[in-house]
Design a protein around this motif. Structure first.
Motif, PDB file in Angstrom:
ATOM      1  N   GLN A 152      35.110  44.169  41.202  1.00  0.00           N
ATOM      2  CA  GLN A 152      35.968  45.133  41.322  1.00  0.00           C
ATOM      3  C   GLN A 152      37.983  43.837  42.050  1.00  0.00           C
ATOM      4  O   GLN A 152      38.461  44.169  41.441  1.00  0.00           O
ATOM      5  CB  GLN A 152      35.421  45.641  42.448  1.00  0.00           C
ATOM      6  CG  GLN A 152      34.810  47.412  41.094  1.00  0.00           C
ATOM      7  CD  GLN A 152      33.141  46.937  41.396  1.00  0.00           C
ATOM      8  OE1 GLN A 152      32.788  45.494  41.099  1.00  0.00           O
ATOM      9  NE2 GLN A 152      32.773  48.003  41.185  1.00  0.00           N
ATOM     10  N   PHE A 153      36.901  43.342  43.050  1.00  0.00           N
ATOM     11  CA  PHE A 153      37.709  42.474  43.860  1.00  0.00           C
ATOM     12  C   PHE A 153      38.648  41.027  42.466  1.00  0.00           C
ATOM     13  O   PHE A 153      39.007  40.522  43.022  1.00  0.00           O
ATOM     14  CB  PHE A 153      36.632  41.815  45.311  1.00  0.00           C
ATOM     15  CG  PHE A 153      36.947  42.353  46.252  1.00  0.00           C
ATOM     16  CD1 PHE A 153      37.861  42.974  46.514  1.00  0.00           C
ATOM     17  CD2 PHE A 153      35.854  43.255  46.950  1.00  0.00           C
ATOM     18  CE1 PHE A 153      38.573  43.660  47.610  1.00  0.00           C
ATOM     19  CE2 PHE A 153      35.830  43.087  47.763  1.00  0.00           C
ATOM     20  CZ  PHE A 153      37.419  44.346  48.696  1.00  0.00           C
ATOM     21  N   VAL A 154      37.612  40.424  41.719  1.00  0.00           N
ATOM     22  CA  VAL A 154      37.781  39.716  40.542  1.00  0.00           C
ATOM     23  C   VAL A 154      39.368  40.376  39.944  1.00  0.00           C
ATOM     24  O   VAL A 154      40.683  39.600  39.866  1.00  0.00           O
ATOM     25  CB  VAL A 154      36.717  39.480  39.742  1.00  0.00           C
ATOM     26  CG1 VAL A 154      37.956  38.539  38.652  1.00  0.00           C
ATOM     27  CG2 VAL A 154      36.145  38.210  40.565  1.00  0.00           C
ATOM     28  N   ALA A 155      39.266  41.563  39.742  1.00  0.00           N
ATOM     29  CA  ALA A 155      40.400  42.311  38.998  1.00  0.00           C
ATOM     30  C   ALA A 155      41.313  42.464  39.457  1.00  0.00           C
ATOM     31  O   ALA A 155      43.194  42.285  39.167  1.00  0.00           O
ATOM     32  CB  ALA A 155      39.781  43.840  38.430  1.00  0.00           C
ATOM     33  N   LEU A 156      41.181  42.737  41.166  1.00  0.00           N
ATOM     34  CA  LEU A 156      42.301  43.082  42.172  1.00  0.00           C
ATOM     35  C   LEU A 156      43.149  41.538  41.998  1.00  0.00           C
ATOM     36  O   LEU A 156      43.909  41.609  42.854  1.00  0.00           O
ATOM     37  CB  LEU A 156      41.754  43.598  43.788  1.00  0.00           C
ATOM     38  CG  LEU A 156      41.388  45.140  43.644  1.00  0.00           C
ATOM     39  CD1 LEU A 156      40.724  45.433  44.695  1.00  0.00           C
ATOM     40  CD2 LEU A 156      42.605  45.945  43.331  1.00  0.00           C
ATOM     41  N   LEU A 157      42.211  40.551  42.425  1.00  0.00           N
ATOM     42  CA  LEU A 157      42.752  39.185  42.394  1.00  0.00           C
ATOM     43  C   LEU A 157      43.853  38.704  40.935  1.00  0.00           C
ATOM     44  O   LEU A 157      45.052  37.837  41.419  1.00  0.00           O
ATOM     45  CB  LEU A 157      41.378  37.948  43.049  1.00  0.00           C
ATOM     46  CG  LEU A 157      41.185  38.502  44.227  1.00  0.00           C
ATOM     47  CD1 LEU A 157      40.085  37.599  43.813  1.00  0.00           C
ATOM     48  CD2 LEU A 157      42.481  37.315  45.124  1.00  0.00           C
ATOM     49  N   MET A 158      43.214  38.874  39.930  1.00  0.00           N
ATOM     50  CA  MET A 158      43.838  39.022  38.932  1.00  0.00           C
ATOM     51  C   MET A 158      45.068  39.632  38.807  1.00  0.00           C
ATOM     52  O   MET A 158      46.414  39.333  38.444  1.00  0.00           O
ATOM     53  CB  MET A 158      42.551  39.377  37.637  1.00  0.00           C
ATOM     54  CG  MET A 158      41.992  38.249  37.774  1.00  0.00           C
ATOM     55  SD  MET A 158      40.631  39.173  36.065  1.00  0.00           S
ATOM     56  CE  MET A 158      39.903  37.631  35.950  1.00  0.00           C
ATOM     57  N   ILE A 159      45.590  40.683  39.844  1.00  0.00           N
ATOM     58  CA  ILE A 159      46.199  41.822  39.484  1.00  0.00           C
ATOM     59  C   ILE A 159      47.392  41.284  40.151  1.00  0.00           C
ATOM     60  O   ILE A 159      48.620  41.766  39.786  1.00  0.00           O
ATOM     61  CB  ILE A 159      45.848  43.316  39.078  1.00  0.00           C
ATOM     62  CG1 ILE A 159      45.052  43.714  38.312  1.00  0.00           C
ATOM     63  CG2 ILE A 159      47.256  43.969  39.283  1.00  0.00           C
ATOM     64  CD1 ILE A 159      44.454  44.927  38.381  1.00  0.00           C
ATOM     65  N   SER A 160      46.994  41.381  41.140  1.00  0.00           N
ATOM     66  CA  SER A 160      47.486  40.079  43.027  1.00  0.00           C
ATOM     67  C   SER A 160      48.442  39.183  42.184  1.00  0.00           C
ATOM     68  O   SER A 160      49.720  39.515  42.603  1.00  0.00           O
ATOM     69  CB  SER A 160      46.873  40.501  44.315  1.00  0.00           C
ATOM     70  OG  SER A 160      45.627  39.465  43.552  1.00  0.00           O
TER      71      SER A 160
END
Length: 427
Positions: free
Chosen positions: A32-40
């Motif tokens: 979930q945090f990897v997804a957020l880092l990718m998106i950001s």
């Protein structure tokens, strides 16, 4: 036996010796945090150029291209993730290059990563092949400094010299680069993602509340190859950043969940890009600027840039380790600052480096990775559809590389002929 031991050593996880009591723990990220880092990091200032693509080729073909490239980027993401899972030791594009082509390819891909990181936006700097250190937070250099300068100029009503504004943003970028693991940036990723989404919403609200009178909105536009391809590069490179996947997956607690993060990244970015580009274009029309916030009324432009500004920013635990780390962060930011203010054609050089490297990192290399692993599984010609897609991916990367480089060089020539190239270190 020696070759077998070397292969087994090479295929070990890059952080295989990490223990719970290690000074710095890397494998801490959830998907979930990897997804957020990718998106950001990927869904950042790149989206601000998308409405201008609609103004060049029309709303229908531009939307088709944005959606297609989102799907295509999801496919190449899967190939890169599969390659990483097959080769746990891979931590950068240089490592992957060593597997498919040996030391020469490793050095080319490593050097290309560093060059592109300095020039481009939303890119990871991968120094590992040279100093065995990774800086996973220097994702926003060169071109990002220019966008930060534009935001500060808008907020200050152009009250300071542009060189000073770039310097201010460069210092802020350096400070945000110091955290040494992605785990330290996880919550910043959530904050950064919220900021860019909110900035996009504010921008669309501003455009909707103050539509441009007499605006022209075109379904399709007949454009020359030069103009059309130049417009298409906006959505092409808005999805750039795939080679950060290797670093992100290396720091995941469960690397096998990486594809979940990729689905969220590409699904969110494709939908958000499409909505933002269409709404901004419909209310502003063919006069929309790049970045699009510059086409908003002053108060809305300031609000949108102010919110987005936060998004634009985002070895061993010894004195020597920290000294080297800070030096690398400072060096990367300093080089980006000097290039941004010393080269009047810097923005054009960003286009060249994006064409030369992002075309391969985001698209073309995935085909080589698929062919390499499938060939070693002795199943290359047993999977004709996959082989066809891999070849298409390689050809697509080559086309974007060659055509993009040609267009960027032609832009430099035209800029000098038209006398619009300024002087270095000027406001």
């Amino acid at each position: 036996m020696a070759e077998q031991r070397e292969k087994q050593s090479w295929e070990q996880d890059v952080f295989n010796e990490e223990t719970p009591d290690s000074d710095i723990r890397y494998k801490t990220l959830s998907w979930q945090f990897v997804a957020l880092l990718m998106i950001s990091e990927i869904v950042s200032n790149g989206m601000l150029s998308l409405p201008s693509a609609l103004a060049v080729i029309g709303i229908v073909p531009a939307v088709i291209i944005i959606v297609f490239l989102g799907i295509f980027a999801l496919f190449t993401a899967k190939v890169l993730i599969d390659f990483k899972l097959n080769h746990p030791s891979v931590h950068s594009m240089g490592d992957a290059g060593y597997i498919i082509g040996g030391p020469v390819v490793r050095e080319i891909l490593s050097l290309g990563t560093v060059i592109f990181a300095i020039f481009a936006t939303v890119i990871v700097v991968a120094f590992q092949s040279y100093v065995h250190l990774i800086d996973p937070s220097l994702w926003q250099q060169g071109g990002q400094l220019i966008t930060g300068q534009q935001a500060l100029a808008t907020l200050s009503n152009n009250g300071l010299c542009n060189v000073i504004l770039v310097l201010i943003f460069a210092v802020a970028t350096f400070l945000s680069s110091l955290p040494r693991t992605l785990g330290n940036l996880s919550w910043l990723g959530l904050f950064s993602t919220s900021l860019i989404v909110l900035a996009g919403i504010v921008g669309m609200a501003g455009a909707g509340s103050s539509p441009v009178e007499g605006r022209v909105v075109s379904v399709t536009i007949n454009s020359s190859f030069f103009d059309a391809f130049l417009a298409v590069t906006n959505p092409v490179f808005s999805y750039a950043g795939h080679f950060m996947f290797f670093i992100l997956i290396s720091e995941m607690r469960h690397p096998q969940d990486a594809m979940k993060a990729a689905w969220w990244l590409q699904g969110f970015s494709t939908v958000f890009y499409t909505i933002f580009a269409v709404v901004m274009y419909i209310y502003i029309g063919n006069s929309v600027a790049s970045p699009a916030f510059l086409s908003l009324p002053p108060r809305w432009a300031k609000a949108a840039f102010a919110i987005a500004l936060g998004n634009f920013l985002i070895a061993t635990h010894t004195l020597l380790g920290w000294s080297i780390w800070i030096f690398l962060c400072l060096a990367g930011t300093a080089i980006a600052f000097v290039l941004a203010v010393a080269l009047p054609i810097f923005s054009y050089l960003v286009g060249i480096t994006a064409s030369l490297f992002a075309s391969w990192y985001t698209y073309g290399l995935a085909g080589f990775f698929w062919i390499h692993d499938t060939r070693h599984q002795k199943a290359l010609f047993k999977r004709p559809i996959g082989l066809t897609l891999a070849v298409f991916t390689i050809l697509a990367g080559a086309f974007i590389c060659v055509a993009g480089t040609y267009v960027s060089i032609q832009l430099i020539i035209d800029a000098y002929e038209e006398g619009i190239v300024g002087s270095p270190f000027t406001c």
